[in-house]
Enzyme design. Structure first.
Site, mmCIF file in Angstrom:
data_model
loop_
_atom_site.group_PDB
_atom_site.id
_atom_site.type_symbol
_atom_site.label_atom_id
_atom_site.label_comp_id
_atom_site.label_asym_id
_atom_site.label_seq_id
_atom_site.Cartn_x
_atom_site.Cartn_y
_atom_site.Cartn_z
ATOM 1 N N TYR A 130 0.814 -1.222 0.000
ATOM 2 C CA TYR A 130 0.000 0.000 0.000
ATOM 3 C C TYR A 130 0.847 1.271 0.000
ATOM 4 O O TYR A 130 0.296 2.367 0.023
ATOM 5 C CB TYR A 130 -0.958 -0.011 1.195
ATOM 6 C CG TYR A 130 -2.009 -1.085 1.056
ATOM 7 C CD1 TYR A 130 -1.630 -2.420 0.947
ATOM 8 C CD2 TYR A 130 -3.355 -0.791 1.021
ATOM 9 C CE1 TYR A 130 -2.565 -3.421 0.809
ATOM 10 C CE2 TYR A 130 -4.300 -1.788 0.885
ATOM 11 C CZ TYR A 130 -3.894 -3.102 0.782
ATOM 12 O OH TYR A 130 -4.822 -4.094 0.649
ATOM 13 N N LYS A 177 2.586 -14.582 5.490
ATOM 14 C CA LYS A 177 2.896 -15.515 4.402
ATOM 15 C C LYS A 177 4.420 -15.698 4.388
ATOM 16 O O LYS A 177 5.082 -15.606 3.348
ATOM 17 C CB LYS A 177 2.378 -14.942 3.077
ATOM 18 C CG LYS A 177 2.352 -15.935 1.950
ATOM 19 C CD LYS A 177 1.328 -17.043 2.123
ATOM 20 C CE LYS A 177 1.430 -18.051 0.998
ATOM 21 N NZ LYS A 177 0.618 -19.265 1.250
ATOM 22 N N ASP A 210 -2.969 -18.085 4.845
ATOM 23 C CA ASP A 210 -3.985 -18.886 4.141
ATOM 24 C C ASP A 210 -4.679 -19.835 5.112
ATOM 25 O O ASP A 210 -5.911 -19.994 5.085
ATOM 26 C CB ASP A 210 -3.387 -19.638 2.939
ATOM 27 C CG ASP A 210 -1.997 -20.186 3.206
ATOM 28 O OD1 ASP A 210 -1.401 -19.832 4.240
ATOM 29 O OD2 ASP A 210 -1.505 -20.985 2.386
ATOM 30 N N ASP A 234 -6.180 -6.134 5.342
ATOM 31 C CA ASP A 234 -7.273 -5.558 4.568
ATOM 32 C C ASP A 234 -8.287 -6.650 4.238
ATOM 33 O O ASP A 234 -9.499 -6.502 4.426
ATOM 34 C CB ASP A 234 -6.677 -4.950 3.283
ATOM 35 C CG ASP A 234 -7.644 -4.038 2.558
ATOM 36 O OD1 ASP A 234 -8.750 -3.823 3.072
ATOM 37 O OD2 ASP A 234 -7.284 -3.544 1.478
#
Ligand code: NAP
Length: 480
Positions: A130, A177, A210, A234
């Site tokens: 971002y 991740k 995930d 987000d």
């Protein structure tokens, strides 16, 4: 005893913003807390007047003075501004922590009703993808930089634990991740694991993002506080809003060292604007978070309890009424006000303490390494050659130099020296050069000379030094 009056900046915003903000201010006023609203503009109309950021100087000056903002949703009209006014506000005041609490609400039926969900996402709010640093490396290959810093990770992880302590929470998960992005997402995981032992009262667990999404769909009640990087947060925070009833009920706080901005998660919902049918719950709960932030915890609890009592009594806004008679925005708000002072039969008020927020650091944040080297350089080249031909050409270019071509990658896969692997190629190659003498460092003049040689034959668009800090490679390995 009446508390001293506190000035706050209020931005009504676009679409349903003015209606729901008016509702929230009416509820705040009814608690008896003396808040003086300095009403300022931002969003669509401001963009249309030609302010490129969507946030005029008067609004910025007001926020600098009050440090606390209650904000409606802001639109960026098509053709105006290259950054949304929301992002401008977040970055201008470095509100680095986005707190998004969700909980099961009485009468708001979801597939998870009865499982007592009560989850807070703590999302890093200013770094990651971002930062908006993007490049077209070739006409067909785009790149975005995922910026993750030690400073940013420390601040958000500390905020998550401090919030957990202040709110009497038991567990903080860190969702990353890190298995794929070992340096960026990995930095968040390592920072979390380093900081967690400072908070022995709180159970700390790392989880892959995930799996976290999967677990949120299967057994969401296991989660309490989840801290995560910007993009993960987000997505996860919209997911958790959905688990508990949707956007109409989701409040949020954007916390910075000096400024805090409180807003509903939902947008301006232009389709229902001006009709007095919007659900004001999300912004009213955001206003409660604001009151807690300014030290008015009792009033915050009163509002939260009154919202619960209102929902328990069967009062419904249009978005959740189903076949029942809906209350308008103003009727719904007035019912909440009438219920101030009553206690919910489903959920007791929480015992909150003030959240300790790290002060802004003036100095440049530096992480030092006791040893550092430059062992090679990646040169990114735009070429329509096959890997074997490019490899041969680059090999010849560096034959008489101190550098060797180690390998060439395409879309993350090593394609030279040529392998059996079949991959679809694009015209962007990452070409890795190392010092011929593996113990020697590569100097800037060697890199500049390499670029001149490469540039005579090929189109290069980007380079990256291959560094070692404290003996560890500071770059990712290519996939074979
Ligand atoms: P949205 O405004 O959140 O609206 C999506 C839908 O959700 C609405 O059409 C409405 O559905 C429902 N909804 C949202 N809030 C509601 C409420 N308080 N009460 C009842 N229903 C509600 O999302 P969007 O349509 O994607 O975005 C619209 C504009 O808002 C865009 O310009 C976007 O950029 C901006 N936005 C701003 C912010 C912010 O300022 N923080 C955040 C998100 C979006 P129904 O159709 O069922 O009535």
């Amino acid at each position: 005893m009446q508390s001293k009056s506190r000035k706050i900046t209020v931005i009504p915003g676009d679409g349903i913003g003015p209606e729901v903000i008016a509702a929230a201010l009416k509820v705040v006023e009814a608690t008896g807390v003396k808040v003086v609203a300095d009403v300022q503009q931002a969003g669509a109309e401001v963009f249309r007047k030609g302010v490129a950021s969507g946030v005029p100087p008067e609004t910025i000056a007001s926020i600098e003075e009050t440090k606390v903002v209650l904000k409606g949703p802001l639109e960026t009209p098509i053709g105006h501004g290259n950054k949304s006014a929301n992002v401008t506000l977040r970055t201008l005041f470095e509100t680095y922590g986005n707190l998004r609490p969700v909980r099961e609400l009485p009468g708001v039926t979801t597939p998870f009703t009865g499982r007592k969900l009560d989850i807070v996402i703590v999302r890093e709010n200013v770094e990651d993808l971002y930062t908006g640093i993007e490049y077209m490396q070739t006409p067909g290959v785009a790149q975005a930089l995922k910026i993750i810093t030690r400073l940013g990770c420390e601040k958000i992880v500390e905020l998550a634990f401090e919030f957990a302590m202040a709110a009497g929470r038991e567990r903080v998960h860190c969702a990353t991740k890190a298995n794929i992005m070992k340096l960026t997402e990995g930095m968040m995981q390592h920072t979390f694991e380093e900081i967690a032992p400072r908070y022995p009262q709180i159970e700390a667990k790392h989880i892959l993002i995930d799996n976290c999404a999967h677990q949120l769909a299967m057994r969401p009640e296991q989660f309490d506080v989840i801290v995560t990087t910007n993009m993960n947060g987000d997505i996860l925070s919209d997911l958790t809003s959905g688990l508990t009833g949707g956007l109409g009920f989701a409040p949020s706080a954007n916390i910075g060292s000096e400024v805090a901005i409180f807003e509903a998660v939902h947008g301006s919902a232009p389709d229902i604007a001006g009709r007095n049918i919007a659900n004001p719950t999300a912004i009213i709960l955001s206003a409660a978070m604001m009151l807690r932030h300014i030290g008015e915890g009792t009033a915050a609890n009163d509002i939260e309890q009154a919202v619960l009592v209102t929902l328990e009594s069967g009062t419904r806004s249009a978005d959740m009424a189903g076949t029942a008679e809906p209350s308008s925005t103003t009727e719904f708000t007035d019912t909440i006000i009438a219920n101030l002072g009553r206690e919910s039969s489903t959920s007791a008020a929480r015992d909150f303490h003030a959240v300790r927020i790290a002060p802004m650091r003036e100095e440049v944040s530096v992480v030092t390494a006791s040893t550092r080297r430059v062992t090679g350089v990646d040169v990114f080249i735009e070429s329509d050659l096959q890997p074997a031909a490019l490899g041969e050409s680059l090999g010849e270019l560096v034959a008489a130099t101190t550098l060797t071509l180690q390998n060439i990658g395409n879309r993350g896969n090593i394609v030279f020296p040529v392998t059996e692997q079949t991959v679809s190629l694009v015209d962007q190659y990452r070409c890795r050069f190392l010092a011929r003498n593996r113990h020697a460092d590569i100097s800037d003049p060697e890199i500049l000379s390499l670029l001149t040689r490469v540039g005579n034959m090929h189109r290069w668009m980007h380079i990256e030094k291959l560094q070692q800090f404290d003996g560890e490679d500071a770059f990712s390995r290519s996939r074979k």
